[in-house]
Design an enzyme around this catalytic site. Structure first.
Site, mmCIF file in Angstrom:
data_model
loop_
_atom_site.group_PDB
_atom_site.id
_atom_site.type_symbol
_atom_site.label_atom_id
_atom_site.label_comp_id
_atom_site.label_asym_id
_atom_site.label_seq_id
_atom_site.Cartn_x
_atom_site.Cartn_y
_atom_site.Cartn_z
ATOM 1 N N GLU A 1 0.737 -1.301 0.077
ATOM 2 C CA GLU A 1 0.066 -0.073 0.104
ATOM 3 C C GLU A 1 0.825 1.301 -0.205
ATOM 4 O OE1 GLU A 1 -3.281 -1.255 -0.993
ATOM 5 O OE2 GLU A 1 -3.110 0.480 -0.516
HETATM 6 C C1 LIG Z 1 2.763 -9.661 0.128
HETATM 7 C C2 LIG Z 1 2.378 -8.650 -0.927
HETATM 8 C C3 LIG Z 1 1.038 -8.234 -1.263
HETATM 9 C C4 LIG Z 1 0.944 -7.223 -2.057
HETATM 10 N N1 LIG Z 1 -0.522 -7.045 -2.435
HETATM 11 C C5 LIG Z 1 -0.517 -6.244 -3.558
HETATM 12 C C6 LIG Z 1 -1.986 -6.049 -4.114
HETATM 13 O O1 LIG Z 1 -2.799 -6.466 -3.721
HETATM 14 N N2 LIG Z 1 -2.028 -5.071 -5.193
HETATM 15 C C7 LIG Z 1 -1.038 -4.459 -5.683
HETATM 16 O O2 LIG Z 1 -1.119 -3.945 -6.896
HETATM 17 N N3 LIG Z 1 0.187 -4.763 -5.175
HETATM 18 C C8 LIG Z 1 0.382 -5.338 -4.193
HETATM 19 N N4 LIG Z 1 1.638 -5.430 -3.541
HETATM 20 C C9 LIG Z 1 2.752 -4.650 -3.985
HETATM 21 C C10 LIG Z 1 3.364 -3.555 -2.983
HETATM 22 O O3 LIG Z 1 2.295 -2.634 -3.028
HETATM 23 C C11 LIG Z 1 4.633 -3.011 -3.776
HETATM 24 O O4 LIG Z 1 5.422 -4.042 -3.399
HETATM 25 C C12 LIG Z 1 4.967 -1.894 -2.754
HETATM 26 O O5 LIG Z 1 4.135 -0.787 -3.319
HETATM 27 C C13 LIG Z 1 6.684 -1.327 -3.380
HETATM 28 O O6 LIG Z 1 6.650 -1.439 -4.911
HETATM 29 P P1 LIG Z 1 8.135 -2.239 -5.271
HETATM 30 O O7 LIG Z 1 7.972 -3.642 -4.411
HETATM 31 O O8 LIG Z 1 8.247 -2.336 -6.749
HETATM 32 O O9 LIG Z 1 9.297 -1.463 -4.618
HETATM 33 P P2 LIG Z 1 10.171 -0.183 -5.386
HETATM 34 O O10 LIG Z 1 9.100 0.783 -5.742
HETATM 35 O O11 LIG Z 1 11.059 -0.633 -6.309
HETATM 36 O O12 LIG Z 1 10.872 0.474 -4.176
HETATM 37 C C14 LIG Z 1 12.103 0.024 -3.529
HETATM 38 C C15 LIG Z 1 12.347 1.062 -2.583
HETATM 39 O O13 LIG Z 1 12.684 2.196 -2.920
HETATM 40 C C16 LIG Z 1 11.977 3.091 -2.444
HETATM 41 N N5 LIG Z 1 11.570 4.275 -3.312
HETATM 42 C C17 LIG Z 1 10.967 4.106 -4.606
HETATM 43 N N6 LIG Z 1 10.784 5.247 -4.971
HETATM 44 C C18 LIG Z 1 11.230 5.963 -4.135
HETATM 45 C C19 LIG Z 1 10.929 7.641 -4.127
HETATM 46 N N7 LIG Z 1 10.481 8.383 -5.038
HETATM 47 N N8 LIG Z 1 11.446 8.152 -2.849
HETATM 48 C C20 LIG Z 1 11.963 7.531 -1.881
HETATM 49 N N9 LIG Z 1 11.886 6.154 -1.819
HETATM 50 C C21 LIG Z 1 11.609 5.374 -2.832
HETATM 51 C C22 LIG Z 1 10.749 2.190 -1.651
HETATM 52 O O14 LIG Z 1 10.206 3.144 -0.543
HETATM 53 C C23 LIG Z 1 11.592 1.086 -1.215
HETATM 54 O O15 LIG Z 1 12.255 1.306 -0.034
HETATM 55 C C24 LIG Z 1 1.883 -6.355 -2.583
HETATM 56 C C25 LIG Z 1 3.147 -6.749 -2.268
HETATM 57 C C26 LIG Z 1 3.506 -7.708 -1.422
HETATM 58 C C27 LIG Z 1 4.728 -8.316 -1.216
#
Ligand SMILES: Cc1cc2nc3c(=O)[nH]c(=O)nc-3n(C[C@H](O)[C@H](O)[C@H](O)COP(=O)(O)OP(=O)(O)OC[C@H]3O[C@@H](n4cnc5c(N)ncnc54)[C@H](O)[C@@H]3O)c2cc1C
Length: 596
Positions: free
Chosen positions: A442
């Protein structure tokens, strides 16, 4: 391991004694007819029975079993289907839903208590109703009348569930770069093609149909977040008469093996020209999805409190039962080989920290829910806009602060158990594993902090912040002559002043330092959260103090003593946080990539 018991006593205190929710509901004509104190109380009681009696007993075994994927089909752990049916039969999915389409129209202040119980009892299960409720909210707010009539009644009943499909392998935080496409058809529908990952309960055997809300791009859509549209894509087509038709052309490619919430399915969803319908306007999908995401964000914060409450219940029981060493002041139970570990100051530090976060957090989530109710149901424009500002400001704090403290509380609970906290049978390690995701999904907690500091505080030049500051200041002013509150008002006023100073400092820094906001954000959100919980504890003192004299149950006296602990031991963290923020971004940004 303690059996999870819904914390009904405290929920009633928060609702009725701290916030006088019945008067709030009566002041909002649109919900006044749906809820009265007796109805609300009966709902709490029944929710306690179902979450404690049906969902909690499944929690551990389901974690062992996990979900199973076989050729696109997902089987949920034993007992989940029956439990889901119980939730459907009780109408719990539509508790807060729009009555025009079969929802029960209950206020969020009440629904939040049910959500906490469900998440505390069984977080993996609780995600299914939570996502459905969020999908309904987005559809109700942005969908066409036709879509609402066709989908909402079965979603509110829970016969169909909802899923939220945003994330793609290369796009999580940055949704502006998603690749999923939607091509328009002549009949007004769209063909959706692309791969979504991490979709919670994207496929399962609990409900008859699964309604996906999918973010995708139309041909020639503008680049970035302004080119995203939202589509409703059902697993099974819905015929004119409401019956289910053929299967849509998308499937679940696999489910993830993961650290926690193992009993929920986290799905890869492959859309292959799947038929979907636009929700809201073209290219305004992200804004529409935010209706769902804001709802889910408070819901995720509530997951943090749910897990923390379960951890506190376990740790409290264990600290009374486990005997090790003697109290520093001499044997307390000389007839035993040692005293219960509850006598040791450090174990009390742990338990009181947990209690301070859990009960303060519950009060805070109810406070945010109160603003959500006003923003949704108030008839007076000014009152509604004021509440909308509060919701915008407080949502990222509720999501991030409550989940950060939630994880901390599950870890502290594990520590109370010593080595036994590391062993599966006591349940504490599962709480830690399950709660960890709440800081990540989220929108990560880092992104929540950026939202608070960048968009809400600096973006409004402190306007939203002032709404909160005025609420705290008004409370201090109104209660300045109350002797029970005197010891709390001074440190609360000092904490507010500290937060206001830091707010102004960062707003000023942001003018000519692009890194100022990012460098301050997480510490600022923490500082905000600690101050907000101090406000909640002061409100709790106000409600508890008149009833504390002669209280033999320990409930009201326990409230006052925990408030004291919070102000003595937890609120001072804001001093060091302020110091860190004032140091600015330089030390953070000074290192070259090869120096990190
Ligand atoms: C168990 C599980 C359930 C989930 N359920 C859903 C779901 O139902 N629907 C759905 O759509 N998604 C879902 N997700 C996805 C989840 O919302 C994302 O994993 C999350 O939003 C982070 O995206 P990412 O993993 O691509 O990390 P990234 O976006 O690659 O981020 C990696 C790191 O970089 C940081 N970062 C990135 N951009 C910035 C910035 N501009 N400034 C500062 N820091 C930054 C982040 O905070 C993080 O620490 C789920 C994930 C998991 C693991």
């Amino acid at each position: 391991m303690a059996d999870y018991q819904a914390p009904l006593r405290d929920m009633r205190f928060v609702l009725n004694e701290v916030f006088d929710a019945p008067s709030l509901w009566a002041s909002l004509p649109k919900i006044a007819d749906n809820v009265d104190p007796d109805t609300a109380d009966a709902i709490l009681e029944e929710a306690g029975k179902i979450t404690g009696g049906v969902l909690a007993p499944l929690n551990r075994e389901a974690d062992e079993q996990g979900c199973k994927w076989n050729d696109g089909e997902v089987t949920s752990p034993e007992g989940f289907k029956e439990a889901y049916q119980t939730i459907v039969e009780g109408g719990w999915n539509g508790l807060g839903g729009n009555p025009d389409f079969g929802g029960m129209g209950m206020p969020k202040t009440l629904v939040a208590q049910f959500e906490e119980m469900m998440q505390g009892a069984n977080m993996a299960f609780g995600l299914a109703p939570m996502l459905t409720a969020g999908a309904c909210l987005a559809l109700d707010a942005h969908g066409s009348q036709e879509l609402k009539e066709r989908y909402l009644p079965n979603m509110y009943s829970g016969v169909w569930s909802g899923a939220m499909d945003l994330t793609e392998p290369h796009a999580g935080t940055d949704l502006g770069i998603i690749r999923t496409k939607a091509e328009p058809n002549d009949d007004g529908s769209y063909n959706v093609t692309g791969t979504k990952i991490f979709i919670t309960w994207g496929e399962h055997d609990l409900a008859e149909n699964i309604v996906h809300l999918v973010l995708a791009k139309l041909p020639n859509a503008p680049k970035g977040p302004k080119g995203i549209s939202l589509f409703l894509v059902p697993k099974f087509m819905v015929n004119e008469d409401g019956s289910l038709g053929e299967r849509n052309s998308f499937s679940c490619g696999s489910i993830e093996k993961k650290m926690g919430i193992k009993a929920s399915a986290t799905c890869v969803m492959n859309f292959d020209g799947a038929k979907g319908w636009l929700v809201g306007e073209e290219n305004k999908g992200l804004a529409a999805m935010f209706t769902m995401m804001n709802y889910e964000r408070l819901g995720v914060g509530i997951q943090g409190i749910g897990a923390a409450e379960a951890s506190l219940q376990n740790a409290r029981e264990y600290a009374n039962d486990r005997i090790q060493s003697r109290a520093p002041t001499g044997a307390q139970q000389p007839e035993k080989a040692a005293d219960p570990i509850l006598v040791h100051p450090d174990v009390r530090r742990m338990l009181l920290t947990m209690k301070g976060y859990v009960e303060g957090g519950r009060t805070f989530s109810t406070y945010v829910a109160k603003w959500l109710d006003i923003s949704k149901y108030a008839e007076d424009d000014e009152r509604r806009q004021h509440a909308e500002g509060m919701v915008a400001l407080l949502t990222p704090v509720a999501k991030a602060f409550l989940t950060d403290r939630g994880l901390e509380t599950t870890i502290i609970g594990q520590q109370v158990f010593g080595g036994h906290g590391f062993i599966r049978e006591w349940g504490q390690e599962q709480l830690v594993r399950d709660c960890r995701i709440t800081q990540i999904y989220e929108g990560t907690n880092g992104i929540q902090a950026m939202d608070l500091m960048g968009r809400k505080v600096v973006g409004s030049q402190g306007k939203f912040y002032e709404l909160f500051a005025q609420d705290v200041a008004a409370f201090i002013e109104e209660n300045s002559t109350d002797p029970a509150l005197r010891p709390y008002l001074e440190p609360l006023a000092a904490a507010l002043e500290r937060l206001s100073d830091v707010t102004e400092h960062v707003i000023n820094q942001a003018t000519d330092n692009p890194n100022a906001v990012g460098a301050a954000a997480v510490d600022y959100l923490d500082m905000f959260g600690y101050t907000a919980l101090a406000f909640m504890w002061a409100k709790s003192v106000k409600a508890a103090a008149p009833k504390a004299e002669g209280d033999t149950s320990g409930f009201y006296t326990g409230k006052l003593k925990t408030a004291r602990f919070y102000f003595d031991r937890l609120l001072p963290k804001t001093v060091s946080l302020a110091e860190g923020i004032r140091s600015g971004s330089e030390s953070m940004m000074a290192l070259a990539a090869n120096e990190i």
